[in-house]
Design an enzyme around this catalytic site. Structure first.
Site, PDB file in Angstrom:
ATOM      1  NE  ARG A  68      -0.142   0.570   5.238  1.00  0.00           N
ATOM      2  CZ  ARG A  68       1.129   0.929   5.843  1.00  0.00           C
ATOM      3  NH1 ARG A  68       0.941   1.474   4.809  1.00  0.00           N
ATOM      4  NH2 ARG A  68       1.269   0.640   6.616  1.00  0.00           N
ATOM      5  CB  ILE A  72       5.845   1.961   9.642  1.00  0.00           C
ATOM      6  CG1 ILE A  72       5.529   1.377  10.235  1.00  0.00           C
ATOM      7  CG2 ILE A  72       5.923   3.767  11.035  1.00  0.00           C
ATOM      8  CD1 ILE A  72       7.340   0.567  11.144  1.00  0.00           C
ATOM      9  CE1 TYR A  74       0.890  -3.235  17.153  1.00  0.00           C
ATOM     10  CE2 TYR A  74      -1.389  -1.287  17.918  1.00  0.00           C
ATOM     11  CZ  TYR A  74      -0.453  -2.838  18.071  1.00  0.00           C
ATOM     12  OH  TYR A  74      -0.972  -3.595  18.697  1.00  0.00           O
ATOM     13  N   GLY A 137      -4.685   3.577   4.778  1.00  0.00           N
ATOM     14  CA  GLY A 137      -3.634   3.238   2.604  1.00  0.00           C
ATOM     15  C   GLY A 137      -4.646   2.691   1.992  1.00  0.00           C
ATOM     16  N   GLY A 148      -7.474   0.323   3.322  1.00  0.00           N
ATOM     17  CA  GLY A 148      -7.922   1.183   2.761  1.00  0.00           C
ATOM     18  C   GLY A 148      -8.180   1.092   4.584  1.00  0.00           C
ATOM     19  CG  LEU A 149     -11.069   2.488   7.423  1.00  0.00           C
ATOM     20  CD1 LEU A 149     -11.419   2.547   8.310  1.00  0.00           C
ATOM     21  CD2 LEU A 149     -12.570   3.179   6.372  1.00  0.00           C
ATOM     22  CB  CYS A 166       1.149   7.995   8.714  1.00  0.00           C
ATOM     23  SG  CYS A 166       0.275   7.199   8.790  1.00  0.00           S
TER      24      CYS A 166
END
Length: 210
Positions: A68, A72, A74, A137, A148-149, A166
């Site tokens: 994606r 980075i 989590y 992403g 997705g999210l 991010c």
């Protein structure tokens, strides 16, 4: 035609990522779109252009390099993840429009709980008072999206301290629980799903497409 919704529960990251790619590779012009609601066991994911140095220290949590956009992030229990497997052409969506739609669904969902969330220029995701509560992403291949999210509901936020979320040093990460929200992941997920389904443009059948 509305997307097919799959509620997958707690599922490992890598097999789910492989399943998204396989679905996207195999789909045809008539394959229904899908939305996957799920949670992952603890994992860091690093986007295509992601810099490994944004992982600040070893935690024992696995790091997976994926396809994606973005840096980075989590994933872990207590965070609702929605993967959007959408044929953009069929719904007359550009990538930026889909990102805006995802952000709006998150903002509207949080507003249901009395939380005023907003976008931040140049930093996809959703924020409350400058702190990040949801990440986005996507990957688009052959005009179809996946990934997705992710929205922090009552997740353990400690792993975020081991990364620059991010790619932003010192970015604070927050969760809905911190604002007194008592609904769990499943309840928040259903509310978020309703907003996504409301905002997605209708699917144009193949016979009616230019």
């Amino acid at each position: 035609m509305p997307p097919v919704v799959h509620r997958l529960g707690l599922v490992d990251y890598e097999p789910t990522w492989a399943a998204m790619r396989a679905f996207t590779d195999a789909r045809t012009a008539d394959t229904p779109d899908e939305l996957w609601l799920l949670q992952h066991p603890p994992v860091f994911t690093l986007g295509q252009a992601g810099k490994p140095e944004h992982l600040l220290r070893e935690t024992g949590i696995p790091l997976v390099k994926i396809d994606r956009g973005g840096q980075i992030t989590y994933h872990g229990p207590g965070q609702i993840v929605v993967y959007l497997l959408i044929d953009l052409h069929r719904r007359h969506l550009k990538v930026r429009e889909l990102v805006t739609l995802m952000e709006q669904a998150l903002i509207d969902c949080l507003a249901d709980y009395g939380l005023a969330a907003e976008r931040k220029d140049g930093a996809p995701g959703v924020y409350i008072d400058g702190a990040k509560i949801a990440a986005l992403g996507l990957r688009v291949r052959n005009g179809c999206s996946y990934h997705g999210l992710a929205l922090n509901v009552d997740a353990d936020l400690a792993p975020f301290s081991a990364i620059n979320p991010c790619g932003y040093e010192g970015l604070q990460t927050i969760r809905m629980k911190d604002f007194g929200v008592t609904d769990g992941v499943d309840q928040v997920g259903e509310r978020l799903l309703a907003h996504l389904l409301r905002l997605l443009p209708p699917h144009t059948p193949a016979a009616e497409r230019p």
